[in-house]
Design a protein around this motif. Structure first.
Motif, PDB file in Angstrom:
ATOM      1  N   GLU A 176     -28.864 -26.862   7.093  1.00 39.27           N
ATOM      2  CA  GLU A 176     -28.966 -28.207   6.772  1.00 39.27           C
ATOM      3  C   GLU A 176     -30.098 -28.504   6.285  1.00 39.27           C
ATOM      4  O   GLU A 176     -30.363 -29.519   5.286  1.00 39.27           O
ATOM      5  CB  GLU A 176     -28.938 -28.733   8.360  1.00 39.27           C
ATOM      6  N   ARG A 177     -31.334 -27.859   6.620  1.00 38.46           N
ATOM      7  CA  ARG A 177     -32.559 -28.094   5.852  1.00 38.46           C
ATOM      8  C   ARG A 177     -32.527 -27.740   4.287  1.00 38.46           C
ATOM      9  O   ARG A 177     -32.957 -28.396   3.367  1.00 38.46           O
ATOM     10  CB  ARG A 177     -33.582 -27.363   6.479  1.00 38.46           C
ATOM     11  N   LEU A 178     -31.829 -26.833   3.901  1.00 39.98           N
ATOM     12  CA  LEU A 178     -31.686 -26.447   2.574  1.00 39.98           C
ATOM     13  C   LEU A 178     -30.835 -27.453   1.835  1.00 39.98           C
ATOM     14  O   LEU A 178     -31.153 -27.856   0.672  1.00 39.98           O
ATOM     15  CB  LEU A 178     -30.907 -25.264   2.486  1.00 39.98           C
ATOM     16  N   CYS A 179     -29.808 -28.157   2.567  1.00 39.40           N
ATOM     17  CA  CYS A 179     -28.813 -29.239   2.037  1.00 39.40           C
ATOM     18  C   CYS A 179     -29.789 -30.413   1.710  1.00 39.40           C
ATOM     19  O   CYS A 179     -29.612 -30.879   0.503  1.00 39.40           O
ATOM     20  CB  CYS A 179     -27.674 -29.476   2.814  1.00 39.40           C
ATOM     21  N   GLU A 180     -30.599 -30.617   2.686  1.00 43.93           N
ATOM     22  CA  GLU A 180     -31.590 -32.019   2.574  1.00 43.93           C
ATOM     23  C   GLU A 180     -32.419 -31.530   1.405  1.00 43.93           C
ATOM     24  O   GLU A 180     -32.519 -32.677   0.645  1.00 43.93           O
ATOM     25  CB  GLU A 180     -32.666 -31.758   3.687  1.00 43.93           C
ATOM     26  N   LEU A 181     -32.771 -30.452   1.123  1.00 48.31           N
ATOM     27  CA  LEU A 181     -33.775 -30.076  -0.126  1.00 48.31           C
ATOM     28  C   LEU A 181     -33.002 -30.003  -1.395  1.00 48.31           C
ATOM     29  O   LEU A 181     -33.607 -29.788  -2.425  1.00 48.31           O
ATOM     30  CB  LEU A 181     -34.554 -29.213   0.239  1.00 48.31           C
ATOM     31  N   GLU A 182     -31.599 -30.303  -1.268  1.00 43.66           N
ATOM     32  CA  GLU A 182     -30.919 -30.006  -2.537  1.00 43.66           C
ATOM     33  C   GLU A 182     -30.842 -28.410  -2.913  1.00 43.66           C
ATOM     34  O   GLU A 182     -31.000 -28.351  -4.094  1.00 43.66           O
ATOM     35  CB  GLU A 182     -30.917 -30.869  -3.593  1.00 43.66           C
ATOM     36  N   ILE A 183     -31.157 -27.524  -2.015  1.00 41.18           N
ATOM     37  CA  ILE A 183     -31.089 -25.964  -2.487  1.00 41.18           C
ATOM     38  C   ILE A 183     -29.684 -25.574  -1.974  1.00 41.18           C
ATOM     39  O   ILE A 183     -29.221 -26.048  -0.889  1.00 41.18           O
ATOM     40  CB  ILE A 183     -32.271 -25.270  -1.780  1.00 41.18           C
ATOM     41  N   ALA A 184     -28.987 -24.742  -2.741  1.00 41.78           N
ATOM     42  CA  ALA A 184     -27.723 -24.436  -2.464  1.00 41.78           C
ATOM     43  C   ALA A 184     -27.791 -23.088  -1.482  1.00 41.78           C
ATOM     44  O   ALA A 184     -28.452 -22.157  -1.738  1.00 41.78           O
ATOM     45  CB  ALA A 184     -26.802 -24.092  -3.758  1.00 41.78           C
ATOM     46  N   PRO A 185     -27.018 -23.499  -0.306  1.00 47.31           N
ATOM     47  CA  PRO A 185     -27.092 -22.470   0.735  1.00 47.31           C
ATOM     48  C   PRO A 185     -25.688 -21.494   0.276  1.00 47.31           C
ATOM     49  O   PRO A 185     -24.612 -21.901   0.267  1.00 47.31           O
ATOM     50  CB  PRO A 185     -26.867 -22.987   1.981  1.00 47.31           C
ATOM     51  N   PHE A 186     -25.984 -20.048   0.021  1.00 50.76           N
ATOM     52  CA  PHE A 186     -24.844 -19.166  -0.215  1.00 50.76           C
ATOM     53  C   PHE A 186     -24.647 -18.134   0.741  1.00 50.76           C
ATOM     54  O   PHE A 186     -25.430 -17.829   1.309  1.00 50.76           O
ATOM     55  CB  PHE A 186     -25.210 -18.189  -1.678  1.00 50.76           C
ATOM     56  N   VAL A 187     -23.264 -18.021   1.123  1.00 51.64           N
ATOM     57  CA  VAL A 187     -23.046 -17.172   2.414  1.00 51.64           C
ATOM     58  C   VAL A 187     -22.896 -15.686   1.841  1.00 51.64           C
ATOM     59  O   VAL A 187     -22.375 -15.328   0.669  1.00 51.64           O
ATOM     60  CB  VAL A 187     -21.672 -17.742   2.890  1.00 51.64           C
ATOM     61  N   THR A 188     -23.381 -14.865   2.452  1.00 50.50           N
ATOM     62  CA  THR A 188     -23.207 -13.552   2.106  1.00 50.50           C
ATOM     63  C   THR A 188     -23.657 -12.373   3.171  1.00 50.50           C
ATOM     64  O   THR A 188     -24.345 -12.815   4.204  1.00 50.50           O
ATOM     65  CB  THR A 188     -24.078 -13.194   0.908  1.00 50.50           C
ATOM     66  N   ALA A 350     -21.924 -24.418  -8.408  1.00 47.75           N
ATOM     67  CA  ALA A 350     -22.134 -23.866  -7.201  1.00 47.75           C
ATOM     68  C   ALA A 350     -23.629 -23.726  -6.882  1.00 47.75           C
ATOM     69  O   ALA A 350     -24.002 -23.877  -5.686  1.00 47.75           O
ATOM     70  CB  ALA A 350     -21.440 -22.286  -7.325  1.00 47.75           C
ATOM     71  N   ALA A 351     -24.444 -23.578  -7.716  1.00 51.89           N
ATOM     72  CA  ALA A 351     -26.037 -23.537  -7.774  1.00 51.89           C
ATOM     73  C   ALA A 351     -26.604 -25.115  -7.847  1.00 51.89           C
ATOM     74  O   ALA A 351     -27.776 -25.151  -7.825  1.00 51.89           O
ATOM     75  CB  ALA A 351     -26.370 -22.520  -8.599  1.00 51.89           C
ATOM     76  N   GLY A 352     -25.782 -25.966  -8.134  1.00 39.97           N
ATOM     77  CA  GLY A 352     -26.321 -27.260  -8.462  1.00 39.97           C
ATOM     78  C   GLY A 352     -27.150 -27.352  -9.692  1.00 39.97           C
ATOM     79  O   GLY A 352     -28.125 -28.133  -9.894  1.00 39.97           O
ATOM     80  N   LEU A 353     -26.667 -26.612 -10.859  1.00 41.42           N
ATOM     81  CA  LEU A 353     -27.389 -26.560 -11.834  1.00 41.42           C
ATOM     82  C   LEU A 353     -26.475 -27.800 -12.760  1.00 41.42           C
ATOM     83  O   LEU A 353     -25.563 -27.110 -13.503  1.00 41.42           O
ATOM     84  CB  LEU A 353     -27.458 -25.357 -12.809  1.00 41.42           C
ATOM     85  N   THR A 354     -27.302 -28.966 -13.246  1.00 43.38           N
ATOM     86  CA  THR A 354     -26.368 -29.919 -13.746  1.00 43.38           C
ATOM     87  C   THR A 354     -26.466 -29.952 -15.517  1.00 43.38           C
ATOM     88  O   THR A 354     -25.684 -30.511 -16.098  1.00 43.38           O
ATOM     89  CB  THR A 354     -26.818 -31.317 -13.241  1.00 43.38           C
ATOM     90  N   ALA A 355     -27.484 -29.443 -15.874  1.00 43.33           N
ATOM     91  CA  ALA A 355     -27.914 -29.530 -17.175  1.00 43.33           C
ATOM     92  C   ALA A 355     -26.990 -28.371 -18.091  1.00 43.33           C
ATOM     93  O   ALA A 355     -27.121 -28.662 -19.579  1.00 43.33           O
ATOM     94  CB  ALA A 355     -29.292 -29.377 -17.588  1.00 43.33           C
ATOM     95  N   THR A 356     -26.445 -27.577 -17.486  1.00 43.27           N
ATOM     96  CA  THR A 356     -25.786 -26.515 -18.491  1.00 43.27           C
ATOM     97  C   THR A 356     -24.482 -26.027 -18.071  1.00 43.27           C
ATOM     98  O   THR A 356     -23.923 -26.825 -16.823  1.00 43.27           O
ATOM     99  CB  THR A 356     -26.887 -25.217 -18.323  1.00 43.27           C
ATOM    100  N   GLY A 357     -23.921 -25.223 -18.532  1.00 43.68           N
ATOM    101  CA  GLY A 357     -22.581 -24.791 -18.211  1.00 43.68           C
ATOM    102  C   GLY A 357     -21.431 -25.485 -18.895  1.00 43.68           C
ATOM    103  O   GLY A 357     -20.252 -25.049 -18.901  1.00 43.68           O
ATOM    104  N   LYS A 358     -21.762 -26.384 -19.583  1.00 41.53           N
ATOM    105  CA  LYS A 358     -20.717 -27.155 -20.350  1.00 41.53           C
ATOM    106  C   LYS A 358     -21.240 -27.725 -21.843  1.00 41.53           C
ATOM    107  O   LYS A 358     -22.403 -27.688 -21.913  1.00 41.53           O
ATOM    108  CB  LYS A 358     -20.101 -28.251 -19.643  1.00 41.53           C
ATOM    109  N   LEU A 359     -20.370 -27.738 -22.886  1.00 41.13           N
ATOM    110  CA  LEU A 359     -21.009 -28.446 -24.301  1.00 41.13           C
ATOM    111  C   LEU A 359     -20.356 -29.986 -24.357  1.00 41.13           C
ATOM    112  O   LEU A 359     -19.216 -30.066 -24.532  1.00 41.13           O
ATOM    113  CB  LEU A 359     -20.297 -27.500 -25.359  1.00 41.13           C
ATOM    114  N   GLU A 360     -21.270 -30.723 -23.930  1.00 42.07           N
ATOM    115  CA  GLU A 360     -20.992 -32.155 -24.147  1.00 42.07           C
ATOM    116  C   GLU A 360     -22.241 -32.787 -24.575  1.00 42.07           C
ATOM    117  O   GLU A 360     -23.328 -32.122 -24.469  1.00 42.07           O
ATOM    118  CB  GLU A 360     -20.644 -32.637 -22.456  1.00 42.07           C
TER     119      GLU A 360
END
Ligand SMILES: [Zn+2]
Length: 390
Positions: A176-188, A350-360
């Motif tokens: 919950e704290r990670l989500c609040e901080l907009e850090i992506a929690p990954f399960v492993t 998945a990691a919340g990286l919004t500026a990359t990953g597509k060409l627009e």
């Protein structure tokens, strides 16, 4: 002055592949489909090659002879290697080790992120310490909000992802704290029950990393009845996503095919989880772990010390992102623009990286012009040409 790339087949992940031209200026995609360059532009003839967004590796420990655990020098040198393999955004992944010495070490790494000159390294991925199963250097530790804050402040808030286990005690407040901080929690690193995994997903841990690796089946409740666990929880939930080390030995290709059947390409990403030896020719390489590794593309990195009790066992991945893409393009039966999403927009999302990953237009101009054998011919990071093999 910008970069004008003409006569390329541009991959727009999840959408289509179009023969067109593209112009980069001020670090961003400035225009798509304009007919002529502007005065002063550098012009690249694509000769009909494929141009994709730069690959995004959200789980990687090192490359070639470099390992992020060794500190900022290795991180800075590694950053320059990734574009040779098509990766333009990388989350340096480190396993926080128990003890106070880990805090200054993390601080040094975080401080060096702004000095990289190759692939972008926006923030760190902390693999642990709140994990339930040991393996691959991970510790076993219950969730601890106090320690979490210490870790994050040592990293100067430069943490993008934290990997954790639903079955370690006290993990929900951490998620919950990670989500609040907009850090992506990954399960492993988990053997969680179905209910534990579903609770973690509902709390916001919606992505599973190196899925199937260190994901053992939970213990039988009734003899002979195979119990569902994290694997089933992630496969069945349309809002959950997974990533795989797509090298052919950490996970059988059939499992990636199964995940794509369950979730479509949209729900599946590839990572390298690479370490020392990745991107090197086949051979034996020294490591800081007390044994050398034998590296062979497609076969991971394996313990090469004959006297080691686990001689020949897997000691990490030697995968590069371009090889991961070549593999899924071979293994997955889907349109190529969907498969390319697995190495670009999906891991970025998945990691919340919004500026990359597509060409627009307006996105970071991170791109790769590919040779037919899926080696990069040219790579750009924020519009700057960082690799030119023409
Ligand atoms: Zn890892």
């Amino acid at each position: 002055m910008g970069e004008f790339i003409t006569n390329v087949r541009v991959v727009f992940p999840e959408q289509h592949i179009i023969s067109t031209s593209i112009r980069f200026a001020d670090g961003c995609v400035e225009a798509i489909g304009t007919e002529a360059p502007e005065q002063g532009d550098t012009v690249t003839q694509g000769d009909g090659r494929l141009l994709t967004p730069g690959l995004v590796d959200v789980h990687v420990h090192g490359i070639m002879q470099y390992n992020f655990d060794n500190g900022p020098d290795d991180l800075l040198a590694a950053s320059k290697c990734f574009p040779k393999f098509g990766a333009t955004t990388v989350l340096p992944t480190v396993v926080p080790q128990r003890g106070k010495e880990m805090l200054p070490k993390l601080a040094d790494l975080a401080e060096s992120l702004d000095r990289v000159e190759g692939a972008k390294m926006p923030s760190l991925h902390l693999e642990g310490p709140f994990t339930a199963l040991p393996g691959a250097g991970c510790d076993v530790m219950p969730g601890d909000l106090g320690l979490l804050e210490e870790l994050l402040s040592a990293c100067r808030e430069r943490v993008q992802v934290m990997s954790l286990s639903p079955d370690t005690p006290n993990i929900l407040p951490v998620i919950e704290r990670l989500c609040e901080l907009e850090i992506a929690p990954f399960v492993t690193h988990t053997q969680s029950s179905l209910a534990q995994a579903q609770t973690a997903i509902a709390a916001g841990a919606r992505h599973a990393t190196h899925f199937y690796d260190v994901f053992p089946i939970p213990p039988d409740e009734d003899p002979g009845v195979r119990p569902p666990g994290a694997v089933e929880a992630f496969l069945v939930d349309p809002n959950a996503t997974v990533d795989f080390i797509a090298d052919g030995c950490h996970v059988d290709p059939v499992v990636i095919q199964l995940a794509v059947r369950a979730k479509t390409c949209r729900g599946v990403a590839v990572i390298s989880d690479a370490n020392i030896g990745a991107g090197m020719p086949p051979g034996v390489y020294p490591t800081p772990w007390g044994f050398p590794v034998h590296v062979e593309p497609g076969n991971g990195a394996r313990i090469a010390d004959l006297n080691h009790p686990l001689y020949g066992g897997l000691a990490g991945s030697a995968l590069t992102m371009n090889m991961a893409m070549a593999n899924v393009l071979k293994w997955i039966d889907a349109p190529p623009e969907m498969i390319w999403s697995m190495g670009t927009i999906n891991p970025a999302r998945a990691a919340g990286l919004t500026a990359t990953g597509k060409l627009e237009v307006g996105q970071d101009a991170d791109a790769v012009l590919w040779n037919d054998d899926l080696t990069p011919c040219m790579t750009w990071v924020r519009g700057k040409n960082v690799l030119n093999n023409t």
